[in-house]
Design a protein around this motif. Structure first.
Motif, PDB file in Angstrom:
ATOM      1  N   LEU A 141      -4.815  -6.352   9.587  1.00  0.00           N
ATOM      2  CA  LEU A 141      -5.601  -7.538  10.250  1.00  0.00           C
ATOM      3  C   LEU A 141      -6.134  -8.226   9.108  1.00  0.00           C
ATOM      4  CD1 LEU A 141      -6.262  -6.306  13.515  1.00  0.00           C
ATOM      5  CD2 LEU A 141      -4.518  -7.899  13.269  1.00  0.00           C
ATOM      6  N   THR A 142      -6.841  -7.406   8.319  1.00  0.00           N
ATOM      7  CA  THR A 142      -7.769  -8.135   7.118  1.00  0.00           C
ATOM      8  C   THR A 142      -6.771  -8.942   6.207  1.00  0.00           C
ATOM      9  OG1 THR A 142      -9.297  -6.130   7.342  1.00  0.00           O
ATOM     10  CG2 THR A 142      -9.178  -7.732   5.491  1.00  0.00           C
ATOM     11  N   LYS A 143      -5.577  -8.334   5.619  1.00  0.00           N
ATOM     12  CA  LYS A 143      -4.712  -9.083   4.945  1.00  0.00           C
ATOM     13  C   LYS A 143      -4.328 -10.403   5.656  1.00  0.00           C
ATOM     14  CE  LYS A 143      -4.635  -6.676   0.923  1.00  0.00           C
ATOM     15  NZ  LYS A 143      -4.513  -7.464  -0.173  1.00  0.00           N
ATOM     16  N   MET A 144      -3.871 -10.219   6.665  1.00  0.00           N
ATOM     17  CA  MET A 144      -3.384 -11.414   7.704  1.00  0.00           C
ATOM     18  C   MET A 144      -4.547 -12.583   7.720  1.00  0.00           C
ATOM     19  SD  MET A 144      -1.223  -9.471  10.779  1.00  0.00           S
ATOM     20  CE  MET A 144      -0.739 -11.023  11.594  1.00  0.00           C
ATOM     21  N   SER A 145      -5.678 -11.893   7.866  1.00  0.00           N
ATOM     22  CA  SER A 145      -6.799 -13.138   8.217  1.00  0.00           C
ATOM     23  C   SER A 145      -7.128 -13.725   6.812  1.00  0.00           C
ATOM     24  CB  SER A 145      -8.027 -12.410   8.714  1.00  0.00           C
ATOM     25  OG  SER A 145      -7.856 -11.797   9.851  1.00  0.00           O
ATOM     26  N   ASP A 146      -7.094 -12.853   5.762  1.00  0.00           N
ATOM     27  CA  ASP A 146      -7.692 -13.224   4.465  1.00  0.00           C
ATOM     28  C   ASP A 146      -6.893 -14.144   3.763  1.00  0.00           C
ATOM     29  OD1 ASP A 146     -10.040 -12.193   5.380  1.00  0.00           O
ATOM     30  OD2 ASP A 146     -10.029 -10.564   3.889  1.00  0.00           O
ATOM     31  N   GLU A 147      -5.327 -13.837   3.839  1.00  0.00           N
ATOM     32  CA  GLU A 147      -4.287 -14.172   2.913  1.00  0.00           C
ATOM     33  C   GLU A 147      -3.299 -14.982   3.584  1.00  0.00           C
ATOM     34  OE1 GLU A 147      -3.041 -10.950   0.509  1.00  0.00           O
ATOM     35  OE2 GLU A 147      -5.047 -10.284  -0.011  1.00  0.00           O
ATOM     36  N   GLY A 148      -3.451 -15.240   4.781  1.00  0.00           N
ATOM     37  CA  GLY A 148      -2.656 -16.005   5.826  1.00  0.00           C
ATOM     38  C   GLY A 148      -1.192 -15.617   5.883  1.00  0.00           C
ATOM     39  N   LYS A 149      -1.025 -14.214   5.640  1.00  0.00           N
ATOM     40  CA  LYS A 149       0.390 -13.668   5.674  1.00  0.00           C
ATOM     41  C   LYS A 149       0.834 -13.173   6.995  1.00  0.00           C
ATOM     42  CE  LYS A 149       0.326 -12.151   0.558  1.00  0.00           C
ATOM     43  NZ  LYS A 149      -0.136 -10.828  -0.012  1.00  0.00           N
ATOM     44  N   SER A 150       2.149 -13.053   7.098  1.00  0.00           N
ATOM     45  CA  SER A 150       2.456 -12.646   8.317  1.00  0.00           C
ATOM     46  C   SER A 150       2.391 -11.007   8.454  1.00  0.00           C
ATOM     47  CB  SER A 150       3.954 -13.032   8.424  1.00  0.00           C
ATOM     48  OG  SER A 150       4.846 -12.056   7.745  1.00  0.00           O
ATOM     49  N   PHE A 151       2.316 -10.523   9.740  1.00  0.00           N
ATOM     50  CA  PHE A 151       2.254  -9.220  10.075  1.00  0.00           C
ATOM     51  C   PHE A 151       3.268  -8.546   9.325  1.00  0.00           C
ATOM     52  CE2 PHE A 151       3.766  -5.503  12.526  1.00  0.00           C
ATOM     53  CZ  PHE A 151       2.660  -4.928  12.699  1.00  0.00           C
ATOM     54  N   ASP A 152       4.702  -8.876   9.359  1.00  0.00           N
ATOM     55  CA  ASP A 152       5.686  -8.286   8.852  1.00  0.00           C
ATOM     56  C   ASP A 152       5.590  -8.132   7.319  1.00  0.00           C
ATOM     57  OD1 ASP A 152       7.105  -7.520  11.010  1.00  0.00           O
ATOM     58  OD2 ASP A 152       7.998  -9.503  11.269  1.00  0.00           O
ATOM     59  N   ASP A 153       5.065  -9.053   6.735  1.00  0.00           N
ATOM     60  CA  ASP A 153       5.053  -9.121   5.257  1.00  0.00           C
ATOM     61  C   ASP A 153       3.911  -8.166   4.947  1.00  0.00           C
ATOM     62  OD1 ASP A 153       6.846 -11.018   4.973  1.00  0.00           O
ATOM     63  OD2 ASP A 153       5.700 -12.801   4.630  1.00  0.00           O
ATOM     64  N   VAL A 154       2.749  -8.315   5.599  1.00  0.00           N
ATOM     65  CA  VAL A 154       1.611  -7.400   5.430  1.00  0.00           C
ATOM     66  C   VAL A 154       1.975  -5.941   5.621  1.00  0.00           C
ATOM     67  CG1 VAL A 154      -0.990  -6.699   5.797  1.00  0.00           C
ATOM     68  CG2 VAL A 154      -0.095  -9.019   5.696  1.00  0.00           C
ATOM     69  N   LEU A 155       2.726  -5.642   6.652  1.00  0.00           N
ATOM     70  CA  LEU A 155       3.071  -4.162   6.836  1.00  0.00           C
ATOM     71  C   LEU A 155       4.092  -3.620   5.729  1.00  0.00           C
ATOM     72  CD1 LEU A 155       3.414  -1.851   8.577  1.00  0.00           C
ATOM     73  CD2 LEU A 155       5.119  -3.066   9.902  1.00  0.00           C
ATOM     74  N   ARG A 156       5.012  -4.625   5.361  1.00  0.00           N
ATOM     75  CA  ARG A 156       5.823  -4.049   4.123  1.00  0.00           C
ATOM     76  C   ARG A 156       4.929  -3.852   3.138  1.00  0.00           C
ATOM     77  NH1 ARG A 156       8.628  -8.476   3.613  1.00  0.00           N
ATOM     78  NH2 ARG A 156       9.491  -8.317   5.723  1.00  0.00           N
ATOM     79  N   GLU A 157       4.103  -4.729   2.670  1.00  0.00           N
ATOM     80  CA  GLU A 157       3.128  -4.345   1.332  1.00  0.00           C
ATOM     81  C   GLU A 157       2.547  -3.168   1.667  1.00  0.00           C
ATOM     82  OE1 GLU A 157       1.721  -8.982   0.761  1.00  0.00           O
ATOM     83  OE2 GLU A 157       0.281  -7.389   0.466  1.00  0.00           O
ATOM     84  N   ALA A 158       1.790  -2.922   2.828  1.00  0.00           N
ATOM     85  CA  ALA A 158       1.056  -1.789   3.233  1.00  0.00           C
ATOM     86  C   ALA A 158       1.786  -0.505   2.911  1.00  0.00           C
ATOM     87  CB  ALA A 158       0.504  -1.802   4.543  1.00  0.00           C
TER      88      ALA A 158
END
Lengths: 436, 436
Positions: free
Chosen positions: B166-183
């Motif tokens: 949620l932090t990455k989505m909020s701060d970097e404007g990325k989608s849930f799927d993209d951030v999950l993959r990164e994580a």
């Protein structure tokens, strides 16, 4: 169900809170403790003024000795504050094998060595969670939760009055004097606010905190201390522009075998959790070598929040009584026999970032002259703000530095303040950039 | 100096951290405990892979029974996780009169009643500070520091993976799927992230927290649970516009004789301390009737922060062993004999504020139709955002409400989603406006 008898010395605000909490949450406390708390006697010089709780008249006495010498009472709660007779009451109660709970930070910061040694020698417990940070479990966290950590640093906002004043100055653009007057009218500041705004109260609390984290016997006069009276609206505004908020911080940092201990107005990054501790709230940011950042926040004062901390000590000690033990956790993290003295790092040797506000004549060459002196003293500039050129009078020049040594800063500022282009004393505020 | 012998079952990441911390801070721990901790044996199915600490080969075994049946070992540290054989190991160790330290939230949330009862009956202690909130002293704070308080509410950010996403989505404007993959690539999320992103891990931790605050036997399936997979960038942006940040919160609120227990993405005001808990940090905002707001923050996971919490339990129990006592503090705040069951408030009856995002056809009368249905269901609108008119396709209409009942909201949304002006499922996110 067993009963544990308590005696309360001091029926002021906090004392009233303690009585009220014992009354209101009686069932809950009995369920959790598995025993009954019986507040048997309350001593206060004033037993006639009305309080916010009702207690039976037989419980009240003006003679604290009736509590200290009562063989049935096993826990004495000292809430009169000040040095004497609090010190004598506590020591005498301990000699009568009574456990003690106190919120008296001034006493513990000054006579801690004597009192903690007595508690250990006499085999009685002393609880003082309420002496630092009000309802925040800072004492228990340092002595128990973070017990396996070497504590890298502790940053605390631990004086509600100062924090209230700085918050109002920051949020409402008012002057120090105006906010102080308001705070006095609202009862948030004492008629004589010296203890709070000059950092003395903060020093008492820092001394206690230091003794739990690093060792014993911090002489109060060795702790560097600067209050908030010199903070102006202008510096608050520049701080905001630079991305900082000004807070009165109590700082303890481990530096090899030394400990830095200092109290001063500090600029901290706006996104640091401590920058968002407002009003009369208190908070601690602790860094342990294993735990990393831990942040604890709550009401640092007030009737019921402080009573909550006093009750946590009473119940902690009662749990020991019920099991027939004492001295389970050393009062200051280590046995008084092995606890060593703290070696404080002299202020001259601390290294941090700085904010300077120079009052300079507005003419060419001023900036180069100032930065020249800074450079000669090993101080490297991080940022400069110069604006609002005027025809007459001084113009503010603001600079922040990279890591510099206090000794170098003091020497440089002394030289700069004697330059004929400088029209007033330079304002120096330390910056702590460490992020959570 | 006395020695306390420990046995460790589970030599994974946390186990390695525990070994490392005992080794690195040996002197400090001995000074504070007044005794020596001797890690006598370590059991793991894999004893050949290299670890970040070096231990003598004789200490290692693949047979946990060598620890459970060792008469010299008095504290067993269970760090294998999962239900079995962890449950059997813990119960057998207790039957052999060994104290237990565990970080196993899934086990305690599911078999807590059995395990805590056994600990009380057998007169052994169980420490589980590391099972909730990692290094944050939440267990000790609830059982000891806030012991005299009726807890009005506990709001927690207690799943690091969800908070990181949620932090990455909020701060970097990325989608849930993209951030999950990164994580997942960075090791912050599991290959199968279900436990974390669907709130199951959060539910385990909330169940344990509830049992300390309000009573025993929360059935996991009775806790309302909604994960973060449905959160879109669009809702994060609207939240920001409305002055909120979206966090996955574990919420416990006392409502008369009932307790609300729910886990869902929640909009909280930007200036709330919880809104500023970012990345994989965890935090709790607790309101006690006496303490007022208390906020605790730290690393919710990770090798050394979790080891710090495990060590705090080991030392707590060792202090009991040195004094010859156990059961000093009931495992779940109250004796297992008197602790009552929690009455959960059915989700239908909770009352809070709501955010709706409707996908509507862009034509006149839509707004009045939606607000008509809301009005009929006792839902009063606080704010509306409608923008970006389009010729074709749905247009988002965002509304926030005043306090409304969940039952009314679900009924209204069901009706609205069947209107022919509505082109997709309405997004519902609860708002908690309570300020610190």
């Amino acid at each position: 169900m067993k009963t544990i008898h308590l005696g309360l010395i001091g029926f002021g605000t906090i004392g009233t809170g303690v009585v009220s909490l014992i009354q209101e949450n009686r069932d809950l406390i009995e369920n959790r403790l598995g025993a009954r708390l019986n507040l048997k006697k309350i001593a206060d010089l004033d037993i006639t003024s009305p309080r916010k709780v009702s207690v039976s008249k037989d419980m009240l006495t003006t003679d604290a000795r009736e509590i200290i010498n009562d063989p049935e009472i096993s826990v004495v709660i000292e809430l009169i504050g000040g040095y004497e007779p609090a010190r004598t009451f506590i020591l005498d109660a301990m000699r009568n094998r009574k456990h003690v709970v106190t919120a008296n930070k001034a006493l513990l910061a000054t006579y801690g060595n004597e009192i903690f040694k007595a508690s250990e020698e006499l085999g009685v417990d002393i609880g003082f969670e309420a002496s630092v940070g009000g309802t925040i479990p800072i004492i228990k966290s340092l002595k128990e939760s973070l017990v396996a950590n070497r504590l890298r640093s502790i940053f605390g906002i631990i004086n509600g009055t100062s924090n209230y004043i700085l918050t109002k100055m920051s949020d409402e653009g008012k002057s120090f004097d105006d906010v102080l007057r308001e705070a006095q009218e609202l009862g948030f500041a004492e008629a004589d606010p010296t203890f709070d705004i000059e950092g003395i109260d903060t020093a008492h609390k820092l001394a206690i905190t230091l003794s739990l984290a690093y060792g014993k016997r911090v002489k109060l006069e060795d702790v560097y201390r600067e209050g908030i009276a010199g903070i102006s609206q202008q510096d608050i505004e520049f701080a905001g522009e630079l991305g900082y908020r000004i807070k009165l911080l109590a700082i303890a940092i481990q530096r090899d075998e030394f400990v830095e201990a200092r109290i001063h107005p500090t600029m901290i990054p706006l996104d640091h959790l401590l920058a968002n501790v407002n009003g009369n709230f208190n908070a601690f940011h602790i860094v342990g070598d294993a735990s990393g950042s831990v942040f604890l926040y709550g009401q640092g004062a007030g009737m019921m929040p402080t009573a909550s901390a006093v009750l946590s000590d009473i119940i902690d000690i009662s749990r020991n009584i019920l099991k027939g033990v004492s001295g389970r956790v050393p009062a200051r993290s280590q046995s008084e026999n092995v606890i060593h003295e703290i070696m404080l790092l002299p202020m001259d040797y601390i290294v941090t970032n700085y904010y300077f506000r120079f009052s300079a004549i507005d003419r060419p060459g001023v900036l180069s002259k100032i930065s020249g002196v800074l450079g000669e003293n090993n101080i490297s500039i991080a940022a400069v703000i110069q604006k609002g050129r005027r025809q007459a009078g001084p113009v503010p020049i603001v600079m922040t530095t990279h890591k510099s040594k206090e000794m170098d800063v003091q020497r440089a500022i002394k030289v700069i303040d004697q330059l004929n282009i400088i029209l007033g004393k330079t304002i120096v505020i330390r910056i702590e950039d460490e992020k959570l």
